[in-house]
Structure formats: structure tokens, C-alpha cells
Design an enzyme around this catalytic site. Structure first.
Site, PDB file in Angstrom:
ATOM      1  N   GLY A 194       0.791  -1.222   0.000  1.00 29.82           N
ATOM      2  CA  GLY A 194       0.000   0.000   0.000  1.00 29.82           C
ATOM      3  C   GLY A 194       0.824   1.273   0.000  1.00 29.82           C
ATOM      4  O   GLY A 194       2.049   1.249  -0.109  1.00 29.82           O
ATOM      5  N   GLY A 199      -3.531  -3.019   5.251  1.00 28.55           N
ATOM      6  CA  GLY A 199      -2.236  -3.184   4.588  1.00 28.55           C
ATOM      7  C   GLY A 199      -1.517  -4.359   5.209  1.00 28.55           C
ATOM      8  O   GLY A 199      -1.345  -4.392   6.428  1.00 28.55           O
ATOM      9  N   CYS A 213      -3.634   6.745   1.561  1.00 30.69           N
ATOM     10  CA  CYS A 213      -3.660   5.577   0.678  1.00 30.69           C
ATOM     11  C   CYS A 213      -3.496   5.958  -0.793  1.00 30.69           C
ATOM     12  O   CYS A 213      -3.827   5.180  -1.687  1.00 30.69           O
ATOM     13  CB  CYS A 213      -4.944   4.769   0.866  1.00 30.69           C
ATOM     14  SG  CYS A 213      -5.196   4.204   2.572  1.00 30.69           S
TER      15      CYS A 213
END
Length: 215
Positions: free
Chosen positions: A79, A146, A175
Site C-alpha cells: 500500500g 495493509g 492511501c
């Protein structure tokens, strides 16, 4: 049924300390020394960059980060950039996916289901977004996910906004999503739920969804 060990590390946990503990537990789980384990905690304020993170998504310079009292660290999860801090329940499951019979995508979907059910138990209807993993209420993210999987054992996990200071997300592109917001149980309910009750709901749903015994 399978056993799950739940460990509450409390609040104010430095990110590096929790990361080192995760790595230790990951090694032990790979070796079969410990059972599947779920760590629950609240971090000191920190921005973390995952393996695919774009550093430009940190919008504050070093001086601004220092003034805000927010650390900035790189980590091994997948991520982009996210925020952890007080009022946010972070969960780090150290789970052997092979023994659980789970593929990675199935596991991520299960983590979403845990938070969706826990939120419902606390009075909030949350959902998935087919375009972006995590748990959402409308176009605002309530919980970020994540993970990292090595030798079939997962680490890292989820960050569930309970009474998180949402203004701290303003220092990043959360994100990597420019057109999405963030929210918390406190904002949605108009009050801050007791963190102990949130932990209880999350741990209970984790056991239920992932198929662990109730104790």
C-alpha cells in the site's frame, strides 16, 4: 477449533517498537512456536509508507512534521501512505494463512468483514468499495488495510478510526487516493465509543469470521 492469542499492547506504542515485535512474532509463527496472534494497540502519531508508497503523498516537510509531532517511517506492508495515532485501533494479526486454508485475497476480504461486523455492532453501517480495499462509509474510509505475507504467515493488518484526530490525515494523501475522505466512529455516531468496547467487538468478530474458538 483453532486458537487465537489476543494481546492488548495499550496506547502510545511507538511504531518501531510494534514493528520489531511483529517481526519477532512472525518468525516464531513461521517456526510453529506460537499460535496465531492478534496484537491490538494505539500508536503514537506516525505516517507510514508502504512498499508502493509515493513519497510526494507526504504533504508536510520535516519542520512541519516536527511541529505536528508526527513521525514518518517506511515499512514493509503493501500500500501507500497512511496515518496511525491516538484514538485509532490498530490490529496486527500474525496469522498462518496456509494452516487457515486462506489465500491472500480471501484473507483481506475476511479482515474487511471483521471491521464491517464490528462497526455494525457499534451502530455504524459500513461497506466495501469494489475499487479500493478497506472499509468505507460512503466515499470516506473508516478502516485502512495493509498486509505483508512471507512463508504463508501474514503480518501488519488494519487501522480502524474510532476517535482518531482526523485533521492529521490532512498532512498526507491517504492511501494515495486524492478524491476520498476519511471518517471515524466518533464522527459518524456523534460520540466517541469506549475503546475497550471496540477492542472487544473487533476481537470477537475476528474469532468468528476467521474461525477461531470463542476463548
Amino acid at each position: 477449533m483453532r486458537k487465537l492469542r489476543v494481546t492488548d499492547l495499550g496506547s502510545g506504542v511507538p511504531y518501531a517498537e510494534a514493528f520489531a515485535l511483529q517481526e519477532q512474532l512472525h518468525r516464531q509463527r513461521c517456526e510453529g512456536v506460537i499460535p496465531d496472534t492478534l496484537l491490538l494497540l494505539e500508536h503514537k502519531p506516525v505516517y507510514t509508507l508502504g512498499r508502493s508508497a509515493d513519497a510526494s503523498h507526504i504533504l508536510l516537510n520535516d519542520a512541519q512534521l516536527h511541529k505536528a509531532g508526527i513521525e514518518c517511517v517506511e515499512t514493509s506492508r503493501g500500500g501507500d501512505v497512511t496515518y496511525h495515532g491516538p484514538g485509532q485501533l490498530v490490529g496486527y494479526p500474525i496469522i498462518h494463512l496456509g494452516e487457515a486454508g486462506l489465500r491472500v485475497v480471501e484473507y483481506v476480504t475476511a479482515l474487511e468483514e471483521v471491521i464491517i461486523r464490528a462497526a455494525a455492532a457499534l451502530g455504524v453501517t459500513a461497506n466495501r468499495d469494489s475499487r479500493n480495499r478497506g472499509v468505507w462509509v460512503g466515499d470516506c474510509k473508516l478502516c485502512a488495510l495493509g498486509i505483508r505475507v512471507s512463508h504463508q504467515v501474514a503480518m501488519h493488518g488494519f487501522a480502524f478510526n474510532v476517535s482518531t484526530r482526523l485533521s492529521d490525515f490532512g498532512g498526507i494523501v491517504p492511501c494515495g487516493l486524492f478524491n476520498a475522505g476519511v471518517t471515524s466512529l466518533e464522527k459518524l455516531l456523534g460520540r466517541a465509543p469506549d475503546m475497550a468496547s471496540v477492542k472487544q467487538a473487533v476481537a470477537g468478530q475476528f474469532r468468528s469470521v476467521l474461525g477461531y474458538s470463542a476463548d
